[in-house]
Scaffold this active site. Structure first.
Site, PDB file in Angstrom:
ATOM      1  CG  ASP A 111      -1.948   0.999   1.292  1.00 13.21           C
ATOM      2  OD1 ASP A 111      -2.409   1.421   0.223  1.00 13.21           O
ATOM      3  OD2 ASP A 111      -2.358   1.393   2.418  1.00 13.21           O
ATOM      4  CE  LYS A 136     -12.682   7.519   5.589  1.00 15.27           C
ATOM      5  NZ  LYS A 136     -11.225   7.482   5.532  1.00 15.27           N
ATOM      6  N   GLY A 185      -9.173   5.531   1.292  1.00 16.97           N
ATOM      7  CA  GLY A 185      -9.941   6.271   2.287  1.00 16.97           C
ATOM      8  C   GLY A 185     -11.394   5.822   2.334  1.00 16.97           C
ATOM      9  CB  SER A 240     -12.599   3.562   7.025  1.00 19.92           C
ATOM     10  OG  SER A 240     -11.651   2.522   7.065  1.00 19.92           O
TER      11      SER A 240
END
Ligand code: G3H
Ligand code: 13P
Ligand code: ZN
Length: 335
Positions: A83, A190, A223, A225
């Site tokens: 990653d 976020k 991103g 989640s």
């Protein structure tokens, strides 16, 4: 079966239009929780390690723990993916370790902070593709930058992906999968809006446009989640302090999958599940000091979160759909 190339897992997901979770791991309990979920739901799975994970585990532990997971679950297709690789050198290291897939995040310079130009991104990505494909290894690239900074990864500035540039990037570099910036960011914070409005913050039309221009390339959402309220509530009610955490709603991810996202990167939700489980365990069992008891609770929490995602992303039931390819098979396909 041995570790499979990530390209095969994503190409199969393209054919049947489902998503595959790529779950970050740093320890045995995370790996076991994910593998139990994959086995119970019969899902192919991408297990991914960041540079931070390689450092934390001294590399060899990750390699051998994932090999143990594969040996323990021979019927589950598993790809081991790097990653946010930051250079050709890091990608080479992962490939030497036995990873079947690497990400070269050429959207940022080697410091993982400074944004690059399109041409700089192309240059490093092409070099990684050339090296990795000669060994049958899959490559994920990234164009555009996410918001948020996670352990020093990220510029802190958002640059959404330009669909025309994305199509050109795919063509010039030969990447197998491309990460898009559509408004998500890493971590638990976020969006600065109420969770009910989070879905509106994503630019779904970018996925649609890239898909139209590059229909054969699986797209990746970092991103991803969801930062579920249940997990935040557990952390906060047992002494944690995570105010105003907001993630990507599952319904938005499901819409993104329909439009062309096939790899869905999840780290934060696993972290939250572990933190909540351990906080709760200690609050309820102050006299306990056997690490297996609280690490066991953490492993169970990872399993539950990941199992839910395998069902929600549509991955469940697809483990036995195809005959797994080896890196040697992929070498021939690439040559
Ligand atoms: O992309 C970021 C992932 O959440 C990995 O995070 O670098 O702290 O392991 P990390
Ligand atoms: P989250 O922080 O949303 O879990 O994203 C993880 C990720 O994109 C890893 O590359
Ligand atoms: Zn990421």
């Amino acid at each position: 079966m041995p570790l499979v190339p990530m390209k095969q897992i994503l190409d199969e997901a393209m054919k049947k239009n489902y998503g595959v979770g790529a779950f970050n791991v740093n320890n045995m309990e995370q790996i076991q929780g994910i593998m139990r979920a994959a086995k119970e739901t019969q899902s192919p799975v991408i297990v991914q390690a960041s540079r931070g994970a390689l450092k934390y585990t001294n590399m060899y532990y990750i390699k051998h723990m994932v090999e143990a997971a594969v040996e323990d679950n021979p019927e589950i297709p598993v790809a081991l993916h790097l990653d946010h690789g930051n250079s050709l050198q890091t990608c080479k290291l992962a490939i030497e370790l036995g990873f079947t897939s690497v990400m070269i995040d050429g959207s940022l310079k080697e410091d993982s902070k400074t944004p690059t130009s399109f041409d700089e991104n192309v240059e490093v990505t092409k070099a990684v593709v050339q090296y990795a494909h000669s060994l049958g290894v899959t490559v994920e690239g990234e164009l555009g930058t996410l918001g948020g900074i996670e352990d020093g990864v990220g510029s802190g500035k958002v640059k959404l992906t330009d669909p025309d540039e994305a199509a050109r990037f795919i063509k010039i570099t030969g990447v197998d999968a491309l990460a898009l910036a559509i408004g998500t960011s890493h971590g638990a914070y976020k969006f600065k809006v109420d969770p009910s409005l989070a879905k509106n913050m994503l630019k779904m039309e970018i996925i649609k446009q890239v898909r139209e221009k590059a229909p054969d390339t699986p797209l990746v959402m970092h991103g991803s989640s969801s930062v579920p309220k249940e997990l935040i509530d557990i952390v906060n009610s047992y002494g944690g302090n995570l105010p105003h955490a907001v993630g990507v709603p599952i319904s938005a991810i499901q819409e993104a999958i329909k439009l062309g996202i096939k790899k869905i990167n999840v780290d934060t939700d696993g972290r939250l599940a572990i933190t909540g489980a351990i906080r709760k365990f200690f609050a309820e069992n102050p006299a306990e000091f056997d690490p297996r008891s609280y690490f066991g609770a953490a492993r169970q929490a990872v399993y539950e979160v990941v199992k839910g995602k395998m069902i929600d992303f549509g991955t469940a039931g697809h483990a036995s759909d195809y005959k797994p390819l080896t890196l040697d098979d992929m070498k021939k396909i690439y040559s």
